[in-house]
Design an enzyme around this catalytic site. Structure first.
Site, PDB file in Angstrom:
ATOM      1  N   LYS A  98       4.597   7.441  -0.092  1.00  0.00           N
ATOM      2  CA  LYS A  98       2.895   7.730   0.121  1.00  0.00           C
ATOM      3  C   LYS A  98       2.631   9.347   0.512  1.00  0.00           C
ATOM      4  O   LYS A  98       3.583  10.178  -0.042  1.00  0.00           O
ATOM      5  CB  LYS A  98       2.340   7.019   1.195  1.00  0.00           C
ATOM      6  CG  LYS A  98       2.595   5.406   0.765  1.00  0.00           C
ATOM      7  CD  LYS A  98       1.658   4.436   1.419  1.00  0.00           C
ATOM      8  CE  LYS A  98       2.172   3.221   1.027  1.00  0.00           C
ATOM      9  NZ  LYS A  98       1.235   1.991   1.810  1.00  0.00           N
ATOM     10  N   GLY A 256       0.461  -1.820   5.600  1.00  0.00           N
ATOM     11  CA  GLY A 256       0.357  -0.863   6.640  1.00  0.00           C
ATOM     12  C   GLY A 256      -0.255  -1.635   8.007  1.00  0.00           C
ATOM     13  O   GLY A 256      -0.449  -0.673   9.051  1.00  0.00           O
ATOM     14  N   SER A 296       4.068  -4.432   4.601  1.00  0.00           N
ATOM     15  CA  SER A 296       4.549  -4.406   6.028  1.00  0.00           C
ATOM     16  C   SER A 296       6.060  -5.432   5.894  1.00  0.00           C
ATOM     17  O   SER A 296       6.416  -6.165   6.775  1.00  0.00           O
ATOM     18  CB  SER A 296       3.692  -5.456   6.995  1.00  0.00           C
ATOM     19  OG  SER A 296       2.511  -4.587   7.167  1.00  0.00           O
TER      20      SER A 296
HETATM   21  O1  LIG Z   1       3.461   0.682  -1.353  1.00  0.00           O
HETATM   22  C1  LIG Z   1       3.851  -0.026  -0.611  1.00  0.00           C
HETATM   23  C2  LIG Z   1       2.920  -0.731   0.087  1.00  0.00           C
HETATM   24  O2  LIG Z   1       1.639  -0.342   0.326  1.00  0.00           O
HETATM   25  C3  LIG Z   1       3.467  -1.462   1.641  1.00  0.00           C
HETATM   26  O3  LIG Z   1       3.240  -0.423   2.660  1.00  0.00           O
HETATM   27  P1  LIG Z   1       3.709  -0.792   4.003  1.00  0.00           P
HETATM   28  O4  LIG Z   1       5.213  -1.426   3.678  1.00  0.00           O
HETATM   29  O5  LIG Z   1       3.539   0.267   4.753  1.00  0.00           O
HETATM   30  O6  LIG Z   1       2.796  -1.846   4.365  1.00  0.00           O
END
Ligand SMILES: O=C[C@H](O)COP(=O)(O)O
Length: 335
Positions: A98, A256, A296
């Site tokens: 991200k 997240g 998550s």
């Molecule tokens: O691209 C990944 C997803 O948005 C999952 O994000 P996360 O593992 O931080 O929940």
């Protein structure tokens, strides 16, 4: 399968054997790089061989190619293809960084991945912010590929701030994440735009991780299936060749938040996505397409999720920036 295709008869000249083996290995390598699974390899190699055979002038090479083509075709007609159509999908783990990282942090992340003992059977990609893609390209370990986190729907033009698939290909990037819920909900990307992006990316030869997922209120209203089907429909409209497509199921309420879908919840939706592919695209595409889970995922919950028969890997956000990403990559190894 490779063994079957390369089964030579002793009177084939050694030179032809080496040339032909070289072509086989190259084609198999290409098919893997393009995300083609075992089930599709025979067909892929047949098609490629017929193209090569059609273009070749060198008669020695041509006879080697013709021989393999003959063997491959025979194996397809005698059921090798059907056997390999078992859903043996290579486990796939993506790290979506991200909008995180600096050159120093990215260097450290890549060094740690290089040192790690990663399961060689798992296909791994990481997606740094676009400004660091080229920096990462120079440092990424050979067993890991890079993805962009987004791209636009046309090759070039007056689209300030956008990057095109052609630009990504130009710097050696092979994957792109499209339709991520943050793009859908923060940047208001519609199903139509996502379809156009998927279509253009595939036509430029980029492999796509296409994301789908319902919001909490949609789940609570019993609309999960409806939402996922609509998102799948628009993605599918943009795809002619499914060999370079991975579907990521990412329930928005799990991203997240620390609220991971239970293994049963993930399996239920993954199974429905596969059913959708079977009914609306083809049984072969349904059997061969990887459906990965995101939301998550951690080093602790990854093993139970990975045990689900329709969970073919993960798209990891927060945990991909931490050492536990290695445990997630190796989730199937530790079963
Ligand atoms: O691209 C990944 C997803 O948005 C999952 O994000 P996360 O593992 O931080 O929940």
């Amino acid at each position: 399968m490779l063994h079957t295709i390369c089964k030579f008869n002793s009177n084939v000249m050694l030179g032809k054997l080496y040339l032909s083996l070289g072509i086989c290995v190259k084609l198999l390598y290409d098919s893997k790089r393009n995300g083609i699974n075992k089930g599709q390899n025979v067909v892929f190699i047949c098609n490629k061989l017929s193209t090569i055979a059609g273009n070749l002038k060198n008669t020695t090479l041509l006879s080697g190619v013709a021989y393999i083509f003959h063997q491959a075709k025979r194996d397809v007609s005698s059921g090798v293809q059907a056997k390999n159509m078992d859903p043996e999908r290579q486990f796939f783990v993506g790290g979506n960084w991200k909008m995180n990282g600096s050159r120093r942090e990215i260097e450290d992340l890549l060094k740690n991945l290089e040192k790690a003992d990663l399961n060689p059977e798992v296909e791994v990609i990481v997606a740094p912010p676009s400004v660091y893609l080229e920096f990462s390209k120079c440092r990424v370990p050979k067993n890991i590929m890079l993805a962009a986190q987004n791209c636009f729907k046309v090759a070039k033009g007056a689209f300030t701030g956008e990057i095109s698939p052609a630009m990504l290909k130009d710097i050696g990037i092979e994957w792109v994440i499209l339709g991520h819920s943050e793009r859908r909900h923060i940047f208001c990307e519609t199903d139509t735009l996502i379809c156009e992006k998927v279509n253009h990316s595939r036509s430029e030869g980029l492999c796509v991780i296409a994301c789908v997922g319902e919001k909490l209120e949609e789940r609570e209203a019993g609309k999960t299936q409806e939402v996922i089907s609509q998102q799948m429909k628009s993605i599918a409209e943009g795809v002619k060749d499914w060999s370079g497509v991975v579907i990521a199921y990412e329930p928005v309420w799990a991203i997240g938040t620390g609220k991971t879908a239970t293994p049963d919840q993930a399996q239920e939706v993954h199974c429905r996505i596969r059913e959708w592919l079977k009914e609306n695209v083809s049984p072969t595409v349904a059997a061969c397409t990887r459906i990965i889970y995101g939301g998550s995922v951690t080093g602790k919950n990854c093993r139970e999720l990975a045990k689900q028969c329709d969970v073919d890997g993960f798209l990891v956000g927060g945990a991909s920036l931490k050492p536990e990403f290695i445990d997630i990559i190796n989730a199937t190894k530790q079963k």
